[in-house]
Design a protein around this motif. Structure first.
Motif, PDB file in Angstrom:
ATOM      1  N   THR A   1      -3.660   5.397  -1.329  1.00 16.11           N
ATOM      2  CA  THR A   1      -3.866   5.921  -2.676  1.00 16.11           C
ATOM      3  C   THR A   1      -2.955   7.116  -2.874  1.00 16.11           C
ATOM      4  O   THR A   1      -2.719   7.898  -1.944  1.00 16.11           O
TER       5      THR A   1
ATOM      6  N   THR B   1      -7.054  -1.316   4.593  1.00 17.15           N
ATOM      7  CA  THR B   1      -6.683   0.086   4.375  1.00 17.15           C
ATOM      8  C   THR B   1      -5.515   0.139   3.402  1.00 17.15           C
ATOM      9  O   THR B   1      -4.432  -0.381   3.681  1.00 17.15           O
TER      10      THR B   1
ATOM     11  N   LYS C   1     -15.224   7.679  -2.226  1.00 19.09           N
ATOM     12  CA  LYS C   1     -14.230   7.830  -1.153  1.00 19.09           C
ATOM     13  C   LYS C   1     -13.401   6.571  -0.937  1.00 19.09           C
ATOM     14  O   LYS C   1     -12.478   6.566  -0.132  1.00 19.09           O
ATOM     15  N   ARG C   2     -13.756   5.471  -1.618  1.00 18.04           N
ATOM     16  CA  ARG C   2     -13.041   4.209  -1.386  1.00 18.04           C
ATOM     17  C   ARG C   2     -12.404   3.709  -2.671  1.00 18.04           C
ATOM     18  O   ARG C   2     -12.761   4.120  -3.775  1.00 18.04           O
ATOM     19  N   ASN C   3     -11.470   2.817  -2.499  1.00 18.31           N
ATOM     20  CA  ASN C   3     -10.734   2.176  -3.575  1.00 18.31           C
ATOM     21  C   ASN C   3     -11.392   0.814  -3.844  1.00 18.31           C
ATOM     22  O   ASN C   3     -11.628   0.052  -2.917  1.00 18.31           O
TER      23      ASN C   3
ATOM     24  N   ARG D   1      -2.700   9.117   0.733  1.00 12.73           N
ATOM     25  CA  ARG D   1      -3.733   9.057   1.759  1.00 12.73           C
ATOM     26  C   ARG D   1      -4.106   7.603   2.059  1.00 12.73           C
ATOM     27  O   ARG D   1      -4.210   6.784   1.156  1.00 12.73           O
TER      28      ARG D   1
ATOM     29  N   ASN E   1      -2.324   2.935  -6.391  1.00 13.32           N
ATOM     30  CA  ASN E   1      -2.631   2.487  -5.037  1.00 13.32           C
ATOM     31  C   ASN E   1      -1.747   1.303  -4.663  1.00 13.32           C
ATOM     32  O   ASN E   1      -0.946   0.844  -5.463  1.00 13.32           O
TER      33      ASN E   1
ATOM     34  N   THR F   1      -6.767   4.930   2.557  1.00 11.91           N
ATOM     35  CA  THR F   1      -8.085   4.846   1.932  1.00 11.91           C
ATOM     36  C   THR F   1      -8.647   3.443   2.111  1.00 11.91           C
ATOM     37  O   THR F   1      -7.926   2.456   1.920  1.00 11.91           O
TER      38      THR F   1
END
Length: 367
Positions: free
Chosen positions: A155, A152, A232-234, A106, A70, A108
């Motif tokens: 990833t 934002t 769904k998140r980092n 994407r 990321n 993320t």
């Protein structure tokens, strides 16, 4: 250099003679980003990437496929790191917008926490360009965390992203690839038509004759690949003696990378069950969405680190009595994906004079 390349052509024959003008040694993300920057200048047919390992391979010393990966605040706060990060974020954001699914990248939502040693200068610098940047108020911070931000991020699915670059460079830009291990950096000038060599050998720069950079060292990491579709998140937490992170992988059926370790000087490519257990336990505390998951595999990789940061430097060397140009671009540590494009721009700028001659020749050939 008369080795069979992955696309069946032979480098050094008249059919590929132009492809010897620029030789990139190494096909990790650093070498691929250099090839991309050059190819975007119209120089694709002049480039040959030569490496022991190519995208699709796995080896502990071939670091790129093992990355999380990321864009984060984990990189340094020196002037170069700040510059490369900004260029990298711009590049990756554009790629996510234009070819996100194809490139396995994407946008993320990301949260990062620091337990101590908050890099305020670094955070101020990245806050100027990160999308949706926000400092987290204290009531949103977990116990033991001193500071946090959200923004934002990008990833990437590391192994699939480098395979995408590999295909794009070959099919769209006409870059040649050769699987070969050089005994010395000087051996990269085997073709008399080679004008410049770009050394992107990563961890091998420590031992490769002609380079032998004693400032290079491995930083071992272990990660756990799990299936956890709810994530769904980092999330990243930078601790005193640990790095914990949860990174969803684009283009998969809910795969998530859990990490990790930053073991300076360790070249151990094995994985250990007690480290897997530690990673899973730390990530469970960090990410409530992780409650239901299946472990797929554990992996270890060696980040190509360097005391004082990455080396991007032009050198003139003599081969068979003739001066040749060598550009070094290695030592990115764990930040190759986020800094690699910015590093490539800088490495390529070191040889603008050579490239302008090639560009003129290319224009003449098209007339």
């Amino acid at each position: 250099m008369h080795n069979n390349s992955s696309n069946g052509q032979r480098v050094g024959t008249s059919a590929a003679a132009a492809g010897d003008a620029i030789v990139i040694v190494g096909a990790g993300i650093i070498g691929l980003d250099v090839a991309l920057v050059l190819a975007e200048r119209g120089l694709g047919p002049y480039i040959t990437v030569i490496a022991e390992h190519l995208p699709g391979d796995t080896a502990a010393t071939y670091t790129s496929p093992w990355a999380g990966c990321n864009f984060s605040g984990i990189s340094g706060n020196d002037k170069n790191a700040l510059k490369w990060d900004r260029l990298g974020y711009t590049h990756l954001t554009k790629l996510a917008s234009e070819q996100g699914d194809e490139a396995y990248i994407r946008r993320t939502h990301s949260v990062e926490y620091w337990d101590e040693h908050v890099p305020h200068e670094k955070i101020k610098a990245i806050s100027e360009y990160l999308e949706d940047f926000r400092e987290l108020p204290s009531h949103e911070l977990p116990p033991g965390v001193k500071f946090g931000i959200s923004f934002t991020t990008l990833t990437l699915n590391a192994p699939k992203h480098i395979e995408y670059l590999f295909r794009r460079l070959k099919e769209q830009y006409g870059v040649h690839f050769v699987r070969h291990r050089f005994p010395t950096i000087q051996a990269a000038y085997a073709s008399p038509t080679t004008k410049v060599v770009v050394n992107c050998t990563g961890i091998a720069a420590k031992t490769l004759p002609g380079v032998e950079d004693e400032k290079c060292y491995p930083t071992r990491g272990q990660v756990v690949l799990v299936k956890a579709p709810r994530v769904k998140r980092n999330i990243m937490r930078h601790g005193r003696d640990y790095e914990t992170y949860v990174i969803p992988r684009p283009g998969t059926d809910g795969h998530v990378i859990l990490g990790g370790y930053m073991q300076k000087g360790s070249s151990d490519g094995s994985t250990y069950s007690y480290e897997t257990e530690s990673i899973v336990n730390r990530c469970l505390k960090l990410c409530p969405e992780l409650q239901q998951f299946d472990i797929i595999a554990s992996f270890a990789g060696l980040r190509p680190s360097r005391e004082g940061g990455a080396r991007i430097e032009r050198e003139e060397i003599v081969i068979d009595g003739k001066k040749k140009v060598l550009v070094h671009n290695y030592g990115a540590g764990g930040t190759g994906y986020q800094a690699g494009y910015g590093m490539a721009l800088e490495a390529v700028s070191q040889v603008d004079d050579v490239l302008r001659d090639l560009e003129r020749a290319s224009r003449r050939a098209r007339l």
